[in-house]
Scaffold this active site. Sequence first.
Site, short mmCIF file in Angstrom:
data_model
loop_
_atom_site.label_atom_id
_atom_site.label_comp_id
_atom_site.label_asym_id
_atom_site.label_seq_id
_atom_site.Cartn_x
_atom_site.Cartn_y
_atom_site.Cartn_z
N ASN A 21 -1.20 22.85 6.45
CA ASN A 21 -1.63 23.15 7.91
C ASN A 21 -1.37 24.41 8.26
O ASN A 21 -0.25 24.53 8.44
CB ASN A 21 -1.07 21.96 8.78
N LYS A 23 -1.67 25.69 11.18
CA LYS A 23 -1.55 25.96 12.48
C LYS A 23 -2.16 27.15 12.90
O LYS A 23 -3.32 27.40 12.72
CB LYS A 23 0.11 25.96 12.59
N HIS A 108 -1.39 15.56 15.18
CA HIS A 108 -0.05 16.43 14.73
C HIS A 108 1.10 16.13 15.77
O HIS A 108 0.25 16.45 17.11
CB HIS A 108 -0.49 17.66 14.49
N GLU A 110 2.84 18.44 17.33
CA GLU A 110 2.72 19.58 18.12
C GLU A 110 1.52 19.45 19.14
O GLU A 110 1.45 19.72 20.20
CB GLU A 110 2.23 20.76 17.30
N GLU A 178 5.44 12.99 9.51
CA GLU A 178 6.17 14.22 9.75
C GLU A 178 7.08 13.95 10.82
O GLU A 178 6.85 13.82 12.02
CB GLU A 178 5.20 15.20 10.24
N GLY A 184 9.24 22.71 10.36
CA GLY A 184 9.70 24.19 10.60
C GLY A 184 11.17 24.40 10.59
O GLY A 184 11.58 25.43 11.41
N SER A 224 9.23 20.67 6.25
CA SER A 224 9.74 21.35 5.66
C SER A 224 9.75 21.15 4.26
O SER A 224 10.71 21.22 3.51
CB SER A 224 11.37 21.42 6.07
#
Length: 262
Positions: A21, A23, A108, A110, A178, A184, A224
């Site tokens: 991904n 992003k 996702h 985010e 996730e 991250g 990660s």
Amino acid sequence: MIEARFPMAITSRPRPLVAGNWKMNGTRASLSEIKAIADGYDVALQNRAALLICTPATLVLTAAAACLGSKLEIGGQDCHAKASGAHTGDISAEMLADSGASFVIVGHSERRADHGETSTIVKAKAEAALRAGLRAIVCVGETRAEREAGKTLAVVRRQVKGSLPEGASRWNTIIAYEPVWAIGTGLTPTIADVAEVHADIRKTLRGALGADTAGRMRILYGGSVKPDNAAALMAVANVDGALIGGASLKAADFLAIAAAYR
Ligand code: 13P
């Protein structure tokens, strides 16, 4: 535990999917990384795992063109629930498919956090993906506060049940677990925690879709994932691949992670 997984491992283990991904990263200059991944995706690895890069929407068309003749798949990172219309700035699943995408990520964390996407919205987006002939990667995962409050399984169950598209099958739908706090950050859950959540997702899928579909639907781990922890994470029961952010931007790192399946 061992008895329960042994027959499934032999009879119906889904083909793993290693997905990147990107992003909001990447310009045309980054297509060299896509080409390097396609070049490194040799027959031996093709036999072990499917590989996918979800580029920004601006790169889907050119990335898909760069992958012609390769088995590397290209996907989008989000889609609107509608096929077309007055939705400035949005992109439909049909548009992604028309550009050469074969997958799309929906829900996702985010998107859930930055754009207020609820599981109801995510489900509608996943159904749009299926309508357009794309495979949907439906993301779920708890925040740090939810984990610390002991709510991880309840949150993930609710998200899985609420986000699964109508018509979900082992072919058209993939779940990605996730944990938000692992994205991250360089932090990952323990192997035991990953095993617990993935087994629970499998159980939720069984209740929603029946044993056969649930047993063969891919459940990816994301958060990660790096070359040095990929083999351990990918070896966990009910982990059928990875969804990789930062480490998917460089072909060498992404291929080193995929090599866990060699
Ligand atoms: P990182 O691999 O950078 O932690 O991101 C994970 C992710 O959000 C993939 O969708």
